[in-house]
Enzyme design. Sequence first.
Site, PDB file in Angstrom:
ATOM      1  N   SER A  46      40.964  50.752  82.443  1.00 32.78           N
ATOM      2  CA  SER A  46      42.083  51.533  81.895  1.00 32.78           C
ATOM      3  C   SER A  46      41.762  53.014  81.863  1.00 32.78           C
ATOM      4  CB  SER A  46      42.396  51.100  80.463  1.00 32.78           C
ATOM      5  OG  SER A  46      42.243  49.731  80.295  1.00 32.78           O
ATOM      6  N   SER A  47      40.560  53.333  81.389  1.00 32.85           N
ATOM      7  CA  SER A  47      40.175  54.741  81.246  1.00 32.85           C
ATOM      8  C   SER A  47      40.054  55.426  82.594  1.00 32.85           C
ATOM      9  CB  SER A  47      38.833  54.864  80.527  1.00 32.85           C
ATOM     10  OG  SER A  47      38.784  53.948  79.468  1.00 32.85           O
ATOM     11  N   TYR A 134      39.094  40.473  80.582  1.00 28.00           N
ATOM     12  CA  TYR A 134      39.473  41.707  79.883  1.00 28.00           C
ATOM     13  C   TYR A 134      40.660  41.386  78.980  1.00 28.00           C
ATOM     14  CZ  TYR A 134      40.442  46.797  79.587  1.00 28.00           C
ATOM     15  OH  TYR A 134      40.660  48.091  79.171  1.00 28.00           O
ATOM     16  N   LYS A 164      35.677  41.202  77.475  1.00 34.76           N
ATOM     17  CA  LYS A 164      35.807  42.565  76.966  1.00 34.76           C
ATOM     18  C   LYS A 164      36.964  42.528  75.991  1.00 34.76           C
ATOM     19  CE  LYS A 164      37.328  47.062  78.856  1.00 34.76           C
ATOM     20  NZ  LYS A 164      37.189  47.823  77.630  1.00 34.76           N
ATOM     21  N   THR A 166      39.228  44.106  73.826  1.00 36.39           N
ATOM     22  CA  THR A 166      39.912  45.330  73.409  1.00 36.39           C
ATOM     23  C   THR A 166      41.099  44.922  72.541  1.00 36.39           C
ATOM     24  OG1 THR A 166      39.156  46.394  75.428  1.00 36.39           O
ATOM     25  CG2 THR A 166      40.878  47.525  74.215  1.00 36.39           C
ATOM     26  N   GLY A 188      35.634  46.180  72.341  1.00 36.49           N
ATOM     27  CA  GLY A 188      36.395  47.029  73.259  1.00 36.49           C
ATOM     28  C   GLY A 188      37.193  48.154  72.625  1.00 36.49           C
ATOM     29  N   ASP A 190      36.385  51.186  70.414  1.00 35.19           N
ATOM     30  CA  ASP A 190      35.219  51.907  69.901  1.00 35.19           C
ATOM     31  C   ASP A 190      35.352  52.178  68.388  1.00 35.19           C
ATOM     32  OD1 ASP A 190      35.085  51.876  72.628  1.00 35.19           O
ATOM     33  OD2 ASP A 190      35.329  54.031  72.894  1.00 35.19           O
ATOM     34  N   GLU A 191      36.590  52.171  67.905  1.00 36.50           N
ATOM     35  CA  GLU A 191      36.861  52.421  66.485  1.00 36.50           C
ATOM     36  C   GLU A 191      36.266  51.354  65.566  1.00 36.50           C
ATOM     37  OE1 GLU A 191      38.999  52.600  68.983  1.00 36.50           O
ATOM     38  OE2 GLU A 191      40.563  54.091  68.643  1.00 36.50           O
TER      39      GLU A 191
HETATM   40  C1  NAY Z   1      38.771  50.654  79.841  1.00 34.27           C
HETATM   41  O1  NAY Z   1      38.584  51.676  80.492  1.00 34.27           O
HETATM   42  O2  NAY Z   1      39.170  49.650  80.422  1.00 34.27           O
HETATM   43  C2  NAY Z   1      38.499  50.683  78.401  1.00 34.27           C
HETATM   44  O3  NAY Z   1      37.555  51.249  77.982  1.00 34.27           O
HETATM   45  C3  NAY Z   1      39.319  50.038  77.398  1.00 34.27           C
HETATM   46  C4  NAY Z   1      38.789  50.347  76.000  1.00 34.27           C
HETATM   47  C5  NAY Z   1      39.356  51.644  75.539  1.00 34.27           C
HETATM   48  N1  NAY Z   1      40.770  51.464  75.374  1.00 34.27           N
HETATM   49  C6  NAY Z   1      41.671  52.229  75.995  1.00 34.27           C
HETATM   50  C7  NAY Z   1      43.105  51.978  75.685  1.00 34.27           C
HETATM   51  O4  NAY Z   1      41.360  53.104  76.740  1.00 34.27           O
HETATM   52  O5  NAY Z   1      37.399  52.533  74.561  1.00 34.27           O
HETATM   53  C8  NAY Z   1      38.705  52.097  74.258  1.00 34.27           C
HETATM   54  C9  NAY Z   1      39.485  53.222  73.646  1.00 34.27           C
HETATM   55  O6  NAY Z   1      39.614  54.289  74.546  1.00 34.27           O
HETATM   56  C10 NAY Z   1      38.822  53.752  72.368  1.00 34.27           C
HETATM   57  O7  NAY Z   1      38.592  52.691  71.492  1.00 34.27           O
HETATM   58  C11 NAY Z   1      39.687  54.826  71.703  1.00 34.27           C
HETATM   59  O8  NAY Z   1      40.905  54.263  71.258  1.00 34.27           O
END
Ligand code: NAY
Length: 293
Positions: A46-47, A134, A164, A166, A188, A190-191
């Site tokens: 996603s990132s 995922y 993973k 999330t 997944g 980070d919070e």
């Molecule tokens: C990815 O790239 O697949 C991820 O890292 C997904 C996990 C991230 N979620 C999103 C929506 O990007 O690291 C988390 C997220 O960025 C972090 O918790 C901040 O919200």
Amino acid sequence: SLDMKGIFAASITPFDKQNKINDRVLLALMERNIHEGVTGFFIGGSSAECFLLSQEERMRIFEIAAEYKNITKLIAHVGAISTDEAIAYGLKAKKLGYEVISATAPYYYKFSPKAIVQYYYDIYENVGLPIILYNFPGNTGVEFDLQNEDMKALFRSDAIVGVKHTNLNIYQLERIKNIKKELIMYNGFDEVLVAGLAIGADGAIGSTFNFMYPHYRKIQEAFEAFKHEEARILQTKANNIMEALCRVGLISAIKYALTLQGIDAGAPRKPFFELDTTQKQYIEEILNLNLVR
Ligand code: NAY
């Protein structure tokens, strides 16, 4: 068995001024993260704006990152709506030497549980690499119902080596691990890293590790040393940052945070917006206030 426990940065895709993938910046960022001590990288998730990349570009980032396959651990994200498309990404990753792939559930059409489970078996059988499922219901709309026998069987199968997770429902992380204890569970969001570790995560995959991995390493070390109060205080500081990032636009803000650190990640792809001047100042202030180096 594969040793894939640990903390993985979910890579971003840097773009240059012409909106093309910037290989050099991606490699420079990976090099820095390796130096900081990350276990490995989750490539093309996603990132990395995977669903805003062309099919060629999704394969190209696997190729760029493969440069470091001998000095770090790599996971290729191959998720797509179409099973055949996911298989094509998986085959490309395998050819490049990747040993593990990951896939979101197929989304948009509200596929049946049977169809979703079959998508994973098809990827596994045709690519021949183990899959990290995922689980990202917030973005895919797909909830993995653990009461459903087909889904339970999927988690028990050889196709799936890890998850993973999330999902802020970390109770489900623990319940999935309880289905098969060999599953490698990655926190997944980070919070909730501290909470994920407490309930049984074997590691984490996250986007904010790109620009603040040293901060999370301190969280992990504090947690492992049973300094839970210290871990919580660091988590709160990280969450002050993440709340701000999400407020202005998560991916745009991560790219800007990297740019502040001298890693020219560029702008995100449209329809994402780049941050405006006020938002940039806000992010810079929040980082200065909360980041532990
Ligand atoms: C990815 O790239 O697949 C991820 O890292 C997904 C996990 C991230 N979620 C999103 C929506 O990007 O690291 C988390 C997220 O960025 C972090 O918790 C901040 O919200």
